[in-house]
Design an enzyme around this catalytic site. Structure first.
Site, mmCIF file in Angstrom:
data_model
loop_
_atom_site.group_PDB
_atom_site.id
_atom_site.type_symbol
_atom_site.label_atom_id
_atom_site.label_comp_id
_atom_site.label_asym_id
_atom_site.label_seq_id
_atom_site.Cartn_x
_atom_site.Cartn_y
_atom_site.Cartn_z
ATOM 1 N N TRP A 91 4.498 15.002 4.040
ATOM 2 C CA TRP A 91 3.260 14.925 4.327
ATOM 3 C C TRP A 91 2.436 16.053 4.031
ATOM 4 O O TRP A 91 1.134 15.898 4.249
ATOM 5 C CB TRP A 91 3.088 14.499 5.868
ATOM 6 C CG TRP A 91 3.030 12.865 6.219
ATOM 7 C CD1 TRP A 91 4.369 12.555 6.730
ATOM 8 C CD2 TRP A 91 2.273 12.055 6.189
ATOM 9 N NE1 TRP A 91 4.188 11.091 6.884
ATOM 10 C CE2 TRP A 91 3.013 10.785 6.675
ATOM 11 C CE3 TRP A 91 0.912 11.977 5.854
ATOM 12 C CZ2 TRP A 91 2.188 9.787 6.842
ATOM 13 C CZ3 TRP A 91 0.471 10.728 6.000
ATOM 14 C CH2 TRP A 91 1.183 9.420 6.531
ATOM 15 N N ARG A 180 2.310 -13.179 19.691
ATOM 16 C CA ARG A 180 1.542 -11.784 19.697
ATOM 17 C C ARG A 180 2.263 -10.740 19.821
ATOM 18 O O ARG A 180 1.733 -9.543 20.206
ATOM 19 C CB ARG A 180 0.421 -11.959 20.841
ATOM 20 C CG ARG A 180 -0.408 -13.166 20.726
ATOM 21 C CD ARG A 180 -1.373 -13.370 22.034
ATOM 22 N NE ARG A 180 -2.086 -14.533 22.172
ATOM 23 C CZ ARG A 180 -2.935 -15.007 23.187
ATOM 24 N NH1 ARG A 180 -3.144 -14.178 23.915
ATOM 25 N NH2 ARG A 180 -3.647 -15.972 22.863
ATOM 26 N N CYS A 199 -0.287 2.698 4.878
ATOM 27 C CA CYS A 199 0.034 1.695 3.629
ATOM 28 C C CYS A 199 0.877 0.574 4.324
ATOM 29 O O CYS A 199 0.740 -0.590 4.057
ATOM 30 C CB CYS A 199 0.748 2.557 2.958
ATOM 31 S SG CYS A 199 -0.145 3.630 1.968
ATOM 32 N N ARG A 219 0.106 -3.010 2.943
ATOM 33 C CA ARG A 219 -1.160 -3.152 1.823
ATOM 34 C C ARG A 219 -1.046 -2.572 0.797
ATOM 35 O O ARG A 219 -1.420 -3.114 -0.593
ATOM 36 C CB ARG A 219 -2.598 -2.699 2.457
ATOM 37 C CG ARG A 219 -2.387 -1.220 2.964
ATOM 38 C CD ARG A 219 -3.885 -0.651 2.758
ATOM 39 N NE ARG A 219 -3.609 0.908 2.953
ATOM 40 C CZ ARG A 219 -4.036 1.535 2.069
ATOM 41 N NH1 ARG A 219 -4.255 1.417 0.854
ATOM 42 N NH2 ARG A 219 -4.068 3.009 2.196
ATOM 43 N N ASN A 230 9.883 2.674 3.444
ATOM 44 C CA ASN A 230 9.052 1.820 4.034
ATOM 45 C C ASN A 230 10.174 0.884 4.832
ATOM 46 O O ASN A 230 10.156 0.366 5.793
ATOM 47 C CB ASN A 230 7.882 1.367 3.455
ATOM 48 C CG ASN A 230 7.144 1.904 3.036
ATOM 49 O OD1 ASN A 230 6.525 2.047 1.983
ATOM 50 N ND2 ASN A 230 6.701 2.999 3.804
ATOM 51 N N VAL A 261 3.794 0.267 -9.374
ATOM 52 C CA VAL A 261 4.627 1.456 -9.953
ATOM 53 C C VAL A 261 3.758 2.101 -10.769
ATOM 54 O O VAL A 261 2.901 2.006 -11.528
ATOM 55 C CB VAL A 261 5.820 0.898 -11.078
ATOM 56 C CG1 VAL A 261 6.327 1.986 -11.540
ATOM 57 C CG2 VAL A 261 6.494 0.030 -9.952
ATOM 58 N N TYR A 262 3.598 3.559 -10.515
ATOM 59 C CA TYR A 262 2.824 4.349 -11.217
ATOM 60 C C TYR A 262 3.327 4.729 -12.646
ATOM 61 O O TYR A 262 4.412 4.638 -12.926
ATOM 62 C CB TYR A 262 2.768 5.704 -10.413
ATOM 63 C CG TYR A 262 2.012 5.722 -9.528
ATOM 64 C CD1 TYR A 262 0.542 6.074 -9.402
ATOM 65 C CD2 TYR A 262 2.353 5.553 -8.030
ATOM 66 C CE1 TYR A 262 -0.348 6.204 -8.314
ATOM 67 C CE2 TYR A 262 1.540 5.437 -6.747
ATOM 68 C CZ TYR A 262 0.340 5.834 -6.878
ATOM 69 O OH TYR A 262 -0.688 5.681 -5.962
#
Length: 317
Positions: A91, A180, A199, A219, A230, A261-262
């Site tokens: 981070w 819920r 994200c 997202r 993740n 993908v970058y």
């Protein structure tokens, strides 16, 4: 191209996604200026019932970093200092970029991190990320009436807010058939104050036949670097919640929105797709903590993790 004649392995789902995003993804300009190739609306389904966790084996993924980050989320953390004290640097990029931009000092990442660890006041000023994941998971803002003035109701912010995680455990235990069983980090009112909007945005859970399954809507999905983390984070949460609620793990369903993908990750893609997956490791817990908030790093035991070497790739900030 991937050889689909090979013996099926759950990691092939991820490798197929990585390949399709690289080969078929639409060229996109993004906020980082690097550029991506992106697909929209992708799905992975992962069986957790056999005790395995989706730690990729076609490259080494730092499961220790993932566990420490997850515990930081669950603690409500928003400052990078506790992470750096545990050697977790994932981070740092965002507060470092802000510090360089606002002060003009071309400080190295190593020197910046050392100052965060050594100087509490400096950490408070420059290490905070705003109301990111931990703040929303554990202290979602809540306002209560605090009197009236000039005919209008005044409100004060409850410093504790809403603890979505504690409420989730309670609801799984008491209302397992509820639709819920959800928590989210996507607080529209506070997105502007976050170093990076979430994200992995929304988690939902489902209980059937004594098993707990979980779904994650993500997202923004950096398939090369972020998604491997993740997948494990969400799977660990399912396992922890299942243990706390006297359930067995079920299935993990991952939904990716902007799945990309970058453009500077071509070497990563080629190298990873050339490797054969190995068996996924098994997760077991050293104990059952008193609550979902009482897990410690040493409670997580990963057995049988034998990955290929790590693959270096730049992160886009």
């Amino acid at each position: 191209m991937l050889d689909h004649s090979r013996t099926p392995h759950p990691e092939h789902q991820y490798l197929d996604l990585l390949e399709r995003a690289w080969r078929e993804g639409a060229p996109r300009r993004d906020r980082t200026g690097v550029g991506t190739r992106a697909l929209f609306g992708q799905t992975l389904r992962i069986d957790l019932s056999d005790g395995t966790v989706p730690l990729l084996t076609t490259k080494r993924v730092s499961w220790k970093t993932i566990v420490r980050e997850l515990l930081w989320f669950l603690d409500g953390g928003t400052n990078i200092r506790p992470l750096l004290q545990d050697g977790v640097t994932i981070w740092t990029d965002w507060p470092l970029a802000k510090y360089r931009r606002e002060t003009g000092e071309d400080i190295s990442q190593k020197a910046f991190e050392a100052r965060i660890v050594e100087d509490e006041a400096f950490a408070q000023r420059w290490g905070d990320l705003g109301p990111v994941y931990g703040a929303q998971w554990r202290h979602w803002p809540r306002y209560e009436p605090a009197g009236e003035a000039d005919g209008e109701t005044l409100y004060r912010r409850d410093p504790e807010g809403i603890d979505q995680i504690t409420a989730l455990v309670r609801d799984i235990r008491t209302h397992p058939s509820s639709r819920r069983l959800i928590f989210t980090g996507w607080n529209v009112a506070e997105l502007g104050g976050m170093a990076l909007p979430p994200c992995h945005t929304t988690y939902q859970y489902f209980v059937a036949d004594g098993r707990l399954s979980g779904l994650l809507h993500q997202r923004s999905c950096d398939v090369g670097l972020g998604v491997p983390y993740n997948l494990v984070t969400a799977s660990l949460l399912i396992r922890m919640l299942a243990q706390q609620c006297d359930l067995e793990p079920g299935e993990f369903v991952w939904f990716g929105g902007d799945t990309h993908v970058y453009e500077n990750h071509g070497d990563l893609v080629a190298e990873q797709l050339s490797r054969e997956p190995r068996p996924w490791p098994v997760l077991r817990f050293a104990r059952r903590p008193e609550s979902i908030l009482d897990y410690r790093f040493d409670d997580f035991i990963i057995e049988g993790y034998d990955p290929h070497p790590s693959i270096a790739a730049p992160i886009a900030v």
